[in-house]
Design an enzyme around this catalytic site. Structure first.
Site, PDB file in Angstrom:
ATOM      1  N   THR A 181      -0.061 -11.463 -10.547  1.00  0.00           N
ATOM      2  CA  THR A 181      -0.927 -10.544  -9.465  1.00  0.00           C
ATOM      3  C   THR A 181      -2.058 -10.076 -10.489  1.00  0.00           C
ATOM      4  O   THR A 181      -1.992  -9.812 -11.500  1.00  0.00           O
ATOM      5  CB  THR A 181      -0.134  -9.483  -9.037  1.00  0.00           C
ATOM      6  OG1 THR A 181       0.371  -8.695 -10.076  1.00  0.00           O
ATOM      7  CG2 THR A 181       1.129  -9.915  -8.378  1.00  0.00           C
ATOM      8  N   GLU A 327       2.336 -13.045  -4.051  1.00  0.00           N
ATOM      9  CA  GLU A 327       3.803 -12.837  -3.935  1.00  0.00           C
ATOM     10  C   GLU A 327       4.456 -13.868  -2.641  1.00  0.00           C
ATOM     11  O   GLU A 327       5.473 -14.136  -2.377  1.00  0.00           O
ATOM     12  CB  GLU A 327       4.470 -11.579  -3.782  1.00  0.00           C
ATOM     13  CG  GLU A 327       4.449 -10.781  -4.996  1.00  0.00           C
ATOM     14  CD  GLU A 327       3.134  -9.882  -4.973  1.00  0.00           C
ATOM     15  OE1 GLU A 327       2.231 -10.279  -4.505  1.00  0.00           O
ATOM     16  OE2 GLU A 327       3.246  -8.910  -5.718  1.00  0.00           O
ATOM     17  N   LYS A 435      -5.031  10.417   3.946  1.00  0.00           N
ATOM     18  CA  LYS A 435      -4.198  11.508   4.832  1.00  0.00           C
ATOM     19  C   LYS A 435      -4.793  12.690   5.144  1.00  0.00           C
ATOM     20  O   LYS A 435      -4.993  13.482   4.081  1.00  0.00           O
ATOM     21  CB  LYS A 435      -2.829  11.614   4.419  1.00  0.00           C
ATOM     22  CG  LYS A 435      -1.908  12.492   5.187  1.00  0.00           C
ATOM     23  CD  LYS A 435      -0.627  11.963   4.619  1.00  0.00           C
ATOM     24  CE  LYS A 435       0.420  12.295   5.938  1.00  0.00           C
ATOM     25  NZ  LYS A 435       1.728  12.280   5.766  1.00  0.00           N
ATOM     26  N   TRP A 440      -3.140  10.012   9.611  1.00  0.00           N
ATOM     27  CA  TRP A 440      -3.579   9.087   8.546  1.00  0.00           C
ATOM     28  C   TRP A 440      -5.143   8.556   9.305  1.00  0.00           C
ATOM     29  O   TRP A 440      -5.189   8.110  10.452  1.00  0.00           O
ATOM     30  CB  TRP A 440      -2.673   7.706   8.696  1.00  0.00           C
ATOM     31  CG  TRP A 440      -1.354   7.912   8.234  1.00  0.00           C
ATOM     32  CD1 TRP A 440      -0.029   8.153   8.818  1.00  0.00           C
ATOM     33  CD2 TRP A 440      -1.123   8.137   6.666  1.00  0.00           C
ATOM     34  NE1 TRP A 440       0.728   8.369   7.861  1.00  0.00           N
ATOM     35  CE2 TRP A 440       0.519   8.500   6.767  1.00  0.00           C
ATOM     36  CE3 TRP A 440      -1.909   8.031   5.866  1.00  0.00           C
ATOM     37  CZ2 TRP A 440       1.041   8.563   5.613  1.00  0.00           C
ATOM     38  CZ3 TRP A 440      -1.129   8.434   4.593  1.00  0.00           C
ATOM     39  CH2 TRP A 440       0.124   8.483   4.412  1.00  0.00           C
TER      40      TRP A 440
END
Ligand code: ADP
Length: 540
Positions: A181, A327, A435, A440
């Site tokens: 990654t 992944e 936030k 959100w």
């Protein structure tokens, strides 16, 4: 128990052997650094990949050993994609855009024994080679220049192959590939791809509602072969036996358009930045290139702004939006319209096409909120979790990780909603969500909207600390050349489509946005740079 079917192992060699036998003369076109085109065919690639396997075995490659590559997209990389796993080795693609410290860490952690490197990338190798222990460095040369001492030419290495080196029988669960990654979210971690996962992934990618590849296609992966298997395109293209066009180091929009025109490319794949660049060229000179009608552009890696999808529609080019990660090999979801959604008004169709799409067959998806699994109502947010045969089950040499749940799902770190039809829509990465006052705000939605403004080239929205609201959005904007627009004008532009409290208080106009090695906005750098811009300007 009675016998059912044969348990033929799903291994990569079969893909290339079949392509060489049935589609032996289909071309693999590689663009060299000097911009000439080399033409090979599947029969050549198979012969050379086999020679690579044998040469590696003769050089002492043992089962499961890692062979690193540091290369652009071209036929030698394709040969390595097949030749290394066929010898029982693991191809470890190094991302040439990484910092030398990261390359040092990754190559050492992976314990890479051998390296195959492009001659034009030797300066990158020099920047970290002293700190890494490659037993053998093999140089793919594009010119007649001598290779540095202690290294070996790729062509000479292939010639060292002896026919007597028998290729091993490989079991489908053995490791074939390794990719780290890129560390957007912490220390790079290695993901090991098995033969079985790569083969099943290729079948899924080929499906008409996923990448939709067939033998008549001409595929050009702009996405580098050094990142997540070039989204599986080299393997999938070989599975179906279609022509591949590999662009080498020339990834600027004009070079790509020239290559697409010249080689009659029908499908290409890359991140939004690549396509935004192409779109600007096409808009500026719509008749300059005669592209294959219906050319499909696969886009993923970060969200495809609806304005970009619409922009390509105007040129008769079809954008298809995919989601995935290292992944997940990477194909996770793809956004095609269901048959009965084709009657929707155009704007609504566009909104569906701009979602990350429907999970691929065998990829199960759920959004997990604080109260458990979020309803598929298109509104409730939760972390996307996935499982399936090409989803990683752990990281290489990392005994424990909190990325897997006790019941066996992989936690993606992406915050999504899933609508009643099953379309997954990303709001943010967990750490990028904003936030504000307990609610959100999705940075992705704000960025997509801003990038729909004619004067805005790029926009990244980040959270900055706010004493009153906890966090507030700040927009970092790169304007089109010569364009002039004020923060107030952009705020007014957003006001039509977002609640008042979503609108960024602060705008920063910059020349460029820092990027990760996989061409995504490096929001951690922006947060560090603008952290002090806090202060409550929001209306109560
Ligand atoms: P990195 O973690 O280094 O960014 P990956 O290439 O594995 O490496 O990136 C995977 C992430 O990229 C996903 O978790 C998601 O946040 C983002 N991503 C990938 N495809 C899309 C997409 N189509 N829309 C929005 N985000 C995407």
């Amino acid at each position: 128990m009675r016998a059912t079917m044969m348990s033929t192992p799903l291994t990569l060699s079969h893909l290339l052997d079949r392509a060489a036998r049935l589609f032996g003369r289909i071309e693999i076109v590689s663009q060299t650094p000097q911009k000439s085109l080399l033409r090979h065919c599947y029969a050549d690639v198979q012969r050379r990949a086999r020679a690579l396997s044998q040469a590696l075995l003769a050089a002492g490659l043992a089962r499961g050993d890692r062979v690193a590559t540091l290369m652009w997209n071209h036929h030698v990389h394709l040969e390595a994609y097949f030749g290394i796993p066929a010898a029982g080795g693991v191809i470890h693609t190094l991302n040439l855009r990484l910092h030398p410290d990261d390359l040092t860490y990754i190559a050492s952690h992976a314990e890479d024994r051998f390296l195959i490197v492009d001659d034009v990338l030797l300066p990158i190798l020099e920047s970290f080679a002293g700190r890494v222990d490659f037993e053998r460095v093999i140089v793919a040369t594009h010119s007649g220049d001598a290779v540095p001492s202690g290294m070996q030419r790729y062509e000479a290495f292939l010639e060292s192959a002896t026919d007597s080196a028998r290729l091993p029988d490989i079991a489908e669960d053995e490791a074939a590939g390794l990719c780290y990654t890129s560390g957007t979210t912490g220390r790079p971690k290695g993901v090991v791809y098995s033969h079985r996962a790569l083969v099943l992934h290729s079948f899924a990618c080929g499906l008409a509602d996923m990448m939709g590849l067939c033998q008549r296609d001409v595929a050009l992966p702009v996405v580098p072969m050094f990142h997540v298997n070039a989204w599986g395109l080299p393997y999938t293209a070989t599975l179906v036996g279609c022509k591949q066009v590999l662009p080498g180091p020339h990834l600027d929009p004009v070079s790509l358009l020239d290559l697409c025109e010249r080689e009659r490319v029908t499908l290409s794949a890359g991140v939004p930045t690549v396509w935004l660049g192409l779109l600007r060229e096409l808009d500026a000179a719509p008749d300059r290139w005669k592209l294959a009608p219906g050319l499909r552009l696969l886009v993923g890696g970060s969200a495809a702004p609806p304005s970009m999808i619409r922009g390509f529609d105007r040129h008769g080019l079809h954008v298809m939006h995919l989601w995935g990660m290292t992944e997940t090999t990477p194909l996770g979801t793809a956004s095609t319209l269901k048959s009965y959604l084709e009657d929707l008004p155009e704007e609504e169709q566009l909104a569906v096409r701009a979602t990350q799409g429907l999970p691929a067959p065998f990829v199960e998806a759920r959004a997990m909120g604080e109260q458990g699994e979020a309803a598929w109502d298109g509104k409730t947010l939760g972390e996307l979790q996935v499982r399936g045969p090409w989803i990683a089950d752990g990281y290489f040499k990392v005994p424990e990780s909190d990325r897997w749940t006790d019941d066996g799902w992989f936690c993606t770190g992406d915050v999504v909603s899933i609508d009643p039809e099953g379309y997954v829509k990303i709001a943010d990465r967990t750490k990028d969500l904003i936030k504000s006052g307990g609610e959100w705000i999705s940075s992705v939605e704000l960025e997509n909207a801003l990038m729909g403004h004619a004067s805005v080239r790029e926009a990244a929205v980040i959270a900055i600390p706010d004493p009153r609201w906890q966090e507030r959005p700040l927009a970092v904007v790169v304007l089109e050349e010569g364009a002039q627009v004020t923060a107030d004008e952009l705020r007014a532009f957003l006001a039509d489509r977002f609640a008042k409290w979503w609108i960024p208080d602060a705008f920063e106009f910059v020349d460029s946005i820092p990027r990760t090695a996989t061409n995504k906005f490096l929001k951690s750098a922006l947060r560090a740079q603008f952290a002090s811009r806090g202060g409550s300007e929001r209306d109560a």
